[in-house]
Structure formats: structure tokens, C-alpha cells
Scaffold this active site. Structure first.
Site, PDB file in Angstrom:
ATOM      1  N   LYS A  83       1.179  -1.284   0.102  1.00  0.00           N
ATOM      2  CA  LYS A  83      -0.269  -0.093  -0.295  1.00  0.00           C
ATOM      3  C   LYS A  83       0.924   1.500  -0.012  1.00  0.00           C
ATOM      4  O   LYS A  83       0.266   2.257  -0.647  1.00  0.00           O
ATOM      5  CB  LYS A  83      -1.053  -0.066   1.003  1.00  0.00           C
ATOM      6  CG  LYS A  83      -1.981  -0.636   0.835  1.00  0.00           C
ATOM      7  CD  LYS A  83      -2.820  -1.030   2.007  1.00  0.00           C
ATOM      8  CE  LYS A  83      -3.955  -2.565   2.430  1.00  0.00           C
ATOM      9  NZ  LYS A  83      -4.736  -2.983   3.447  1.00  0.00           N
ATOM     10  N   GLN A 127      -4.510  -1.148   9.789  1.00  0.00           N
ATOM     11  CA  GLN A 127      -4.246  -2.796   9.280  1.00  0.00           C
ATOM     12  C   GLN A 127      -4.822  -3.556  10.059  1.00  0.00           C
ATOM     13  O   GLN A 127      -4.173  -3.976  11.265  1.00  0.00           O
ATOM     14  CB  GLN A 127      -2.368  -2.901   9.230  1.00  0.00           C
ATOM     15  CG  GLN A 127      -2.646  -4.602   7.932  1.00  0.00           C
ATOM     16  CD  GLN A 127      -2.994  -4.213   6.607  1.00  0.00           C
ATOM     17  OE1 GLN A 127      -3.242  -3.081   5.616  1.00  0.00           O
ATOM     18  NE2 GLN A 127      -3.709  -5.391   6.009  1.00  0.00           N
ATOM     19  N   ASP A 150     -10.474   3.137   4.926  1.00  0.00           N
ATOM     20  CA  ASP A 150     -11.061   1.407   4.712  1.00  0.00           C
ATOM     21  C   ASP A 150     -11.949   1.194   4.538  1.00  0.00           C
ATOM     22  O   ASP A 150     -12.875   0.603   3.802  1.00  0.00           O
ATOM     23  CB  ASP A 150     -10.021   1.239   6.123  1.00  0.00           C
ATOM     24  CG  ASP A 150      -9.056   0.282   4.793  1.00  0.00           C
ATOM     25  OD1 ASP A 150      -9.051  -0.299   3.918  1.00  0.00           O
ATOM     26  OD2 ASP A 150      -8.192  -0.872   6.038  1.00  0.00           O
TER      27      ASP A 150
END
Ligand code: NAP
Length: 324
Positions: A83, A127, A150
Site C-alpha cells: 500500500k 491494518q 478503508d
């Protein structure tokens, strides 16, 4: 399936990965089309890069995205590194906040709050999964929805359900874009989603049922308590498989002409691979592919689109297009 047919399909996948001219001709003559997530993601990233360059020319700030990584889980490290790499490749500024495995929940919540307050950071992710002593939902809910790229915060999930502007969770968003790119008809089709997680299966089922260009499908959502799952998959025009069980979907479970989207990624040790592991999808590609009209490979299907969609959300955050 006879061995030689299986060899042909293995060869075809191998050729796909090498992306030779020969492969393209070969594929066009074989009936099913491989959905090339790597190619589509690259195009999206090129587009984002252009937009970032444009922002720079206008003298505006480039998007600044942060990622919080707790602990040293190998898979999580790889995902976060990919990412960050992708952010850098499109010209975003990126920040990685690393915290040890034993970090307390309070300390993590403090870090989240710092990112919420930092005006230079446009959006960030934490994460997942987090270590077991940390309440994941509490952390997700601590992220301010305007920076939750997200799309996991209940406000973003709720807005997605209501068809209001929001960050759509990156994996389902990537799948919608793949279906759109390949002009796959979804309206009136029967879509079977296997897996009902908050980050993939559930939002996917909602998106496919919406009254939107990619949507209007009749959706069946299956999970581990579904009885005789095969009776549903055999009726499906589109199957989206997101369970994390390697080679779960087999040829006897699908009908001819089906569209198969394989979300699963399971890392297994492999001496043949320079990384020491290989990735397996939820679909037994070699035997399912010949029955499909379209199918995603693993790797190179949904995975790259997840990252491209996260970048798209990052750009939206920087441009304040969702929340002002
Ligand atoms: P998850 O949270 O573990 O959820 C798995 C879901 O699958 C659950 O709903 C579970 O049912 C269902 N399930 C498990 N075994 C089943 C079976 N035998 N039959 C029917 N349903 C079954 O997983 P996730 O986070 O959604 O991820 C799923 C897979 O996608 C994983 O391999 C993950 O690595 C991969 N993934 C890939 C990407 C990408 O970018 N390509 C992104 C995210 C995730 P219950 O609810 O009843 O337990």
C-alpha cells in the site's frame, strides 16, 4: 477433467501471467476471459497519478495517507508495504506508523486520535487483523469517518447501504470496478456471494443488490451455516467467493457461462517461490475456468484492485469530495 486439459489451463494461466502477445491470442480462442485486475489497477493508478500531478500544478497539497501497522505479522507487513509503495508510485505522501505487538489498546487509540487531528493527513488505515488483546471494532469506530479510507466505520457502512456518498470498502469497491471495466451485465442476474465478513462478503452483497449500474442483481449470501451451498452456486450467474478456503469452489459447483470472482488469498509455504510462499485463491481455477465466461486469477485479480481502490478513496479524501 483429464490431465492434459488441466495442463492446457495451467499453461494458459502461466501465459496470462507472462502477458505475451501469444497469450492474448490463445485466450481469445479459449472461450473464457481472464479478468486482469493487474492491468485495470495499473490504469486506475495512472489516472490517479495524473490527478496528483494536476493538483501539484495548481499549487495544491498532494494527498497524504497514513497506515498504522501493529506487530510483525508477515502477511500484514506485505500488505502495508504494498500500500505504501502504491501511494508513492502515484505521488501521494505516505506515513507508516509502526507499533509493537504488545502495544496497549489505549496507546493505539491515542495514535488514531493523533491521526484524526493531524490536518496534514487526509486519510488513514489501521491494518487488520489486530492482536487479540485489542478490540478491533473499538479502533475502527475511533477513526473519524472523513479519514476512514478503508470504509469500515459504521457511518461509512451505513451511508453505503443508503446509497449516500461514502468510502466504500476497498475490496468490494475494486470488484465493482472490475465488473464495470469488463462490461459484465449484473442487472437481473443471480449473484451468489460466499462469505459474509464485514469487509468483503456483506458489503459486496449489498452493492450487488443496489439499484445502480453495477447492481440490480438478485443476491444470495452464503456462509458457513448455509446448508447444501452447491444448490445455490449451481444457479448462480455470478459467484463472488470470499471465504479464505483454498480451492473451495470446484467445477461441479458451477454452471456453464458463470462469472467467477475469487477474493480468497491464502499464503502457503512454497519452496519453488523466491518469497518462500505462494498465494492460493478460493477457486480451483484449472477446473472451474473452462466453465466460465469470465474469471479472476489469484494472484492478479481482485488483490491489485483492492490497493487501487484504496488509492481512489485516498484521493477522494484529499479532495474532500465525500466529507467537506
Ligand atoms: P473472514 O472474515 O474470515 O470471513 C470468512 C467468511 O467465509 C465468513 O463469513 C464465513 O462464514 C465464511 N466461510 C468460511 N468457510 C466457509 C464454508 N466452508 N462455506 C461457506 N462459507 C464459509 O474472511 P474475509 O476477511 O472476508 O476474507 C476472505 C478471504 O478473502 C481471505 O482469504 C482473505 O485473505 C481474502 N481477502 C482478499 C482481499 C483481496 O484484496 N484480494 C481482501 C480481503 C480479504 P461465517 O460467517 O458463518 O463464519
Amino acid at each position: 477433467m483429464s490431465d492434459w486439459v488441466s495442463i492446457i489451463h495451467k499453461l494458459r494461466l502461466k501465459q496470462f501471467r507472462k502477458r505475451t502477445k501469444f497469450q492474448l491470442i490463445f485466450i481469445q480462442n479459449m472461450g473464457y476471459q481472464i479478468i486482469d485486475g493487474k492491468k485495470v489497477a495499473k490504469e486506475i493508478q495512472e489516472q490517479i497519478k495524473k490527478e496528483v500531478e494536476h493538483l501539484k500544478q495548481l499549487g495544491q497539497k498532494v494527498p497524504h495517507i497514513a497506515a498504522v501497522l501493529v506487530g510483525n505479522d508477515g502477511a500484514s507487513e506485505t500488505y502495508v508495504n504494498n500500500k505504501i509503495k502504491a501511494c508513492n508510485s502515484v505521488g501521494f505522501q505516505s506515513t507508516l506508523v509502526r507499533l509493537p505487538e504488545y502495544v496497549t489498546e489505549n496507546k493505539l487509540l491515542e495514535e488514531v486520535e493523533k491521526l484524526n487531528q493531524n490536518e496534514d493527513i487526509d486519510g488513514f488505515i489501521v491494518q487488520l487483523p489486530l492482536p487479540r488483546h485489542i478490540n478491533e471494532q473499538k479502533v475502527i469506530e475511533a477513526i473519524v469517518p472523513s479519514k476512514d479510507i478503508d470504509g469500515f466505520h459504521p457511518i461509512n457502512v451505513g451511508r453505503m447501504v443508503l446509497n449516500l456518498p461514502c468510502y466504500v470498502s476497498a475490496t468490494p469497491y475494486g470488484i465493482v470496478q472490475l465488473l464495470e471495466y469488463y462490461k459484465i451485465e449484473t442487472s437481473g442476474k443471480h449473484c451468489v456471494v460466499i462469505g459474509r465478513s464485514h469487509i468483503v462478503g456483506s458489503p459486496m452483497s449489498i452493492l450487488m443488490a443496489k439499484n445502480t449500474p453495477i447492481g440490480n442483481a438478485t443476491v444470495t449470501l452464503c456462509h458457513s451455516k448455509t446448508k447444501d451451498l452447491k444448490q445455490y452456486t449451481l444457479q448462480a450467474d455470478i459467484i463472488i467467493c470470499a471465504i479464505g478456503s483454498p480451492h473451495f469452489l470446484t467445477a461441479d459447483m458451477v454452471k456453464e457461462g458463470v462469472v467467477v470472482i475469487d477474493v480468497g488469498i491464502t499464503r502457503i509455504e512454497s519452496k519453488d517461490s523466491p518469497t518462500g510462499y505462494k498465494l492460493l485463491g478460493d477457486v480451483k481455477f484449472d477446473e472451474v475456468a473452462p466453465k466460465c465466461s469470465y474469471i479472476t486469477p489469484v494472484p492478479g485479480g481482485v488483490g491489485p484492485m483492492t490497493i487501487a481502490s484504496l488509492l481512489k478513496n485516498g484521493l477522494l479524501a484529499a479532495k474532500k469530495e465525500i466529507y467537506r
